[in-house]
Design a protein around this motif. Structure first.
Motif, PDB file in Angstrom:
ATOM      1  N   THR A 129      10.250  29.864  19.595  1.00  0.00           N
ATOM      2  CA  THR A 129      11.710  29.928  19.698  1.00  0.00           C
ATOM      3  C   THR A 129      12.266  31.066  18.857  1.00  0.00           C
ATOM      4  N   ARG A 130      11.753  31.220  17.644  1.00  0.00           N
ATOM      5  CA  ARG A 130      12.218  32.305  16.774  1.00  0.00           C
ATOM      6  C   ARG A 130      11.970  33.670  17.416  1.00  0.00           C
ATOM      7  N   ARG A 131      10.797  33.834  18.005  1.00  0.00           N
ATOM      8  CA  ARG A 131      10.469  35.128  18.617  1.00  0.00           C
ATOM      9  C   ARG A 131      11.417  35.439  19.767  1.00  0.00           C
ATOM     10  N   LEU A 132      11.672  34.429  20.598  1.00  0.00           N
ATOM     11  CA  LEU A 132      12.586  34.624  21.719  1.00  0.00           C
ATOM     12  C   LEU A 132      13.981  35.020  21.240  1.00  0.00           C
ATOM     13  N   VAL A 133      14.473  34.290  20.240  1.00  0.00           N
ATOM     14  CA  VAL A 133      15.856  34.495  19.813  1.00  0.00           C
ATOM     15  C   VAL A 133      15.994  35.727  18.923  1.00  0.00           C
ATOM     16  N   GLU A 134      15.173  35.825  17.880  1.00  0.00           N
ATOM     17  CA  GLU A 134      15.358  36.906  16.911  1.00  0.00           C
ATOM     18  C   GLU A 134      15.088  38.271  17.529  1.00  0.00           C
ATOM     19  N   CYS A 135      14.040  38.377  18.327  1.00  0.00           N
ATOM     20  CA  CYS A 135      13.766  39.671  18.960  1.00  0.00           C
ATOM     21  C   CYS A 135      14.867  40.034  19.960  1.00  0.00           C
ATOM     22  N   ALA A 136      15.388  39.021  20.656  1.00  0.00           N
ATOM     23  CA  ALA A 136      16.484  39.290  21.602  1.00  0.00           C
ATOM     24  C   ALA A 136      17.735  39.761  20.871  1.00  0.00           C
ATOM     25  N   VAL A 137      17.988  39.207  19.684  1.00  0.00           N
ATOM     26  CA  VAL A 137      19.146  39.653  18.901  1.00  0.00           C
ATOM     27  C   VAL A 137      19.015  41.130  18.552  1.00  0.00           C
ATOM     28  N   VAL A 138      17.853  41.525  18.047  1.00  0.00           N
ATOM     29  CA  VAL A 138      17.650  42.928  17.666  1.00  0.00           C
ATOM     30  C   VAL A 138      17.721  43.824  18.895  1.00  0.00           C
ATOM     31  N   ARG A 139      17.090  43.399  19.991  1.00  0.00           N
ATOM     32  CA  ARG A 139      17.092  44.198  21.220  1.00  0.00           C
ATOM     33  C   ARG A 139      18.508  44.378  21.759  1.00  0.00           C
ATOM     34  N   GLY A 140      19.353  43.372  21.555  1.00  0.00           N
ATOM     35  CA  GLY A 140      20.697  43.409  22.127  1.00  0.00           C
ATOM     36  C   GLY A 140      21.755  44.027  21.240  1.00  0.00           C
ATOM     37  N   LEU A 141      21.356  44.557  20.093  1.00  0.00           N
ATOM     38  CA  LEU A 141      22.345  45.201  19.227  1.00  0.00           C
ATOM     39  C   LEU A 141      22.945  46.412  19.936  1.00  0.00           C
ATOM     40  N   GLY A 142      24.194  46.674  19.617  1.00  0.00           N
ATOM     41  CA  GLY A 142      24.846  47.833  20.222  1.00  0.00           C
ATOM     42  C   GLY A 142      24.407  49.128  19.564  1.00  0.00           C
ATOM     43  N   GLN A 143      25.304  50.070  19.510  1.00  0.00           N
ATOM     44  CA  GLN A 143      24.979  51.357  18.911  1.00  0.00           C
ATOM     45  C   GLN A 143      25.088  51.286  17.387  1.00  0.00           C
ATOM     46  N   PRO A 144      24.198  51.980  16.674  1.00  0.00           N
ATOM     47  CA  PRO A 144      24.300  52.010  15.208  1.00  0.00           C
ATOM     48  C   PRO A 144      25.562  52.766  14.790  1.00  0.00           C
ATOM     49  N   PRO A 145      25.989  52.562  13.550  1.00  0.00           N
ATOM     50  CA  PRO A 145      25.332  51.794  12.478  1.00  0.00           C
ATOM     51  C   PRO A 145      25.512  50.293  12.647  1.00  0.00           C
ATOM     52  N   PHE A 146      24.518  49.544  12.153  1.00  0.00           N
ATOM     53  CA  PHE A 146      24.546  48.096  12.228  1.00  0.00           C
ATOM     54  C   PHE A 146      25.034  47.523  10.890  1.00  0.00           C
ATOM     55  N   ALA A 147      25.655  46.354  10.960  1.00  0.00           N
ATOM     56  CA  ALA A 147      26.212  45.712   9.757  1.00  0.00           C
ATOM     57  C   ALA A 147      25.107  44.939   9.036  1.00  0.00           C
TER      58      ALA A 147
ATOM     59  N   LEU B 102      22.139  27.277  16.744  1.00  0.00           N
ATOM     60  CA  LEU B 102      20.772  27.007  17.185  1.00  0.00           C
ATOM     61  C   LEU B 102      19.771  27.318  16.080  1.00  0.00           C
ATOM     62  N   MET B 103      19.919  28.487  15.470  1.00  0.00           N
ATOM     63  CA  MET B 103      18.936  28.921  14.495  1.00  0.00           C
ATOM     64  C   MET B 103      19.055  28.190  13.165  1.00  0.00           C
ATOM     65  N   ARG B 104      20.205  27.639  12.849  1.00  0.00           N
ATOM     66  CA  ARG B 104      20.308  26.827  11.625  1.00  0.00           C
ATOM     67  C   ARG B 104      19.329  25.661  11.693  1.00  0.00           C
ATOM     68  N   GLY B 105      19.282  25.007  12.852  1.00  0.00           N
ATOM     69  CA  GLY B 105      18.350  23.903  13.003  1.00  0.00           C
ATOM     70  C   GLY B 105      16.906  24.359  13.016  1.00  0.00           C
ATOM     71  N   VAL B 106      16.628  25.460  13.706  1.00  0.00           N
ATOM     72  CA  VAL B 106      15.261  25.972  13.798  1.00  0.00           C
ATOM     73  C   VAL B 106      14.759  26.383  12.421  1.00  0.00           C
ATOM     74  N   LEU B 107      15.595  27.065  11.653  1.00  0.00           N
ATOM     75  CA  LEU B 107      15.168  27.513  10.329  1.00  0.00           C
ATOM     76  C   LEU B 107      15.035  26.343   9.355  1.00  0.00           C
ATOM     77  N   ALA B 108      15.845  25.303   9.544  1.00  0.00           N
ATOM     78  CA  ALA B 108      15.662  24.111   8.717  1.00  0.00           C
ATOM     79  C   ALA B 108      14.318  23.455   9.030  1.00  0.00           C
ATOM     80  N   GLU B 109      13.947  23.399  10.313  1.00  0.00           N
ATOM     81  CA  GLU B 109      12.631  22.877  10.683  1.00  0.00           C
ATOM     82  C   GLU B 109      11.518  23.743  10.094  1.00  0.00           C
ATOM     83  N   LEU B 110      11.719  25.056  10.110  1.00  0.00           N
ATOM     84  CA  LEU B 110      10.716  25.956   9.541  1.00  0.00           C
ATOM     85  C   LEU B 110      10.476  25.629   8.076  1.00  0.00           C
TER      86      LEU B 110
END
Length: 234
Positions: free
Chosen positions: A95-113, A159-167
């Motif tokens: 789940t982390r791989r699906l979500v976290e990699c998708a977040v990075v892939r979907g970032l707009g144009q730099p600079p990033f916050a 979603l990730m709050r729960g996943v990271l708590a499980e981690l």
């Protein structure tokens, strides 16, 4: 577990309109930060007293966290923090791989916050210098929470709050936290540096390898703790 992990300090977060969802959020955060380890029994009396909430409100919060797979209810015994299996670890990382990699892939144009990411990296490095490997683990959870926050999506954050708590529950199985966490201090900084440079594709590659390695190492630790085989790499 008889203690309340300093929950009385969180009482002010409830305000006058305390709800089961707010209580669940506090307990979820406490689990994610390691105050309540796997197998710990949660006392209605001590936690309800610390937070100043009714038994019914607390039971509803427990029900919500049971639905999130963070707690389990055992008949005639009470409510306990869940003990994860190797299969749970595998699913969490998938789940982390699906979500976290998708977040990075979907970032707009730099600079990033990346200010939140930078703060989490600094937090981890400070904890390492103090030989506080539990603190390093907590900082690492913060790093991934801030990474997901780059998507600007309340749903993804939830979603990730729960996943990271499980981690965090899985990380309790690790018998040598320094060996597990120390390499990720450098890898967190590498991801941060790639995003600072606007190199989104490079950051995603670093992150994917990072999560695959983490899955294998945490699953192996969990397998040793429960006496079963590690999940296959994938």
């Amino acid at each position: 577990m008889s203690g309340t992990g300093g929950l009385a300090d969180d009482r002010v977060l409830l305000g006058r309109t305390s709800t089961a969802e707010r209580v669940a959020d506090i307990l979820r955060t406490r689990i994610a930060e390691g105050y309540f380890p796997p197998g710990a029994r949660l006392s209605e009396e001590s936690i309800g007293g610390a937070l100043g909430v009714s038994r019914n409100t607390l039971r509803e919060a427990f029900r919500l966290l049971t639905h999130e797979r963070l707690l389990v209810h055992e008949l005639n015994r009470g409510v306990f923090v869940r003990v994860l299996t190797v299969e749970d670890v595998d699913d969490i990382h998938r789940t982390r791989r699906l979500v976290e990699c998708a977040v990075v892939r979907g970032l707009g144009q730099p600079p990033f916050a990346v200010e939140g990411l930078a703060a989490a990296v600094a937090e981890g490095e400070t904890a390492a210098r103090a030989d506080d490997w539990t603190g390093v683990s907590t900082a690492n959870i913060h790093f991934h929470r801030e990474l997901v926050a780059l998507a600007g999506s309340a749903r993804t954050d939830e979603l990730m709050r729960g996943v990271l708590a499980e981690l965090r529950l899985a990380l309790h199985a690790v018998d040598d936290p320094r060996t597990l966490h120390e390499p990720y201090l450098r890898r967190n900084r590498e991801i941060l540096d790639a995003l600072r440079a606007g190199e989104r594709a490079s950051a995603e590659r670093l992150l994917a390898r990072y999560l695959d390695d983490s899955r294998a190492r945490v699953a192996a630790a969990c397998a040793r703790a429960v006496g079963g085989p590690a999940a296959p790499a994938g």
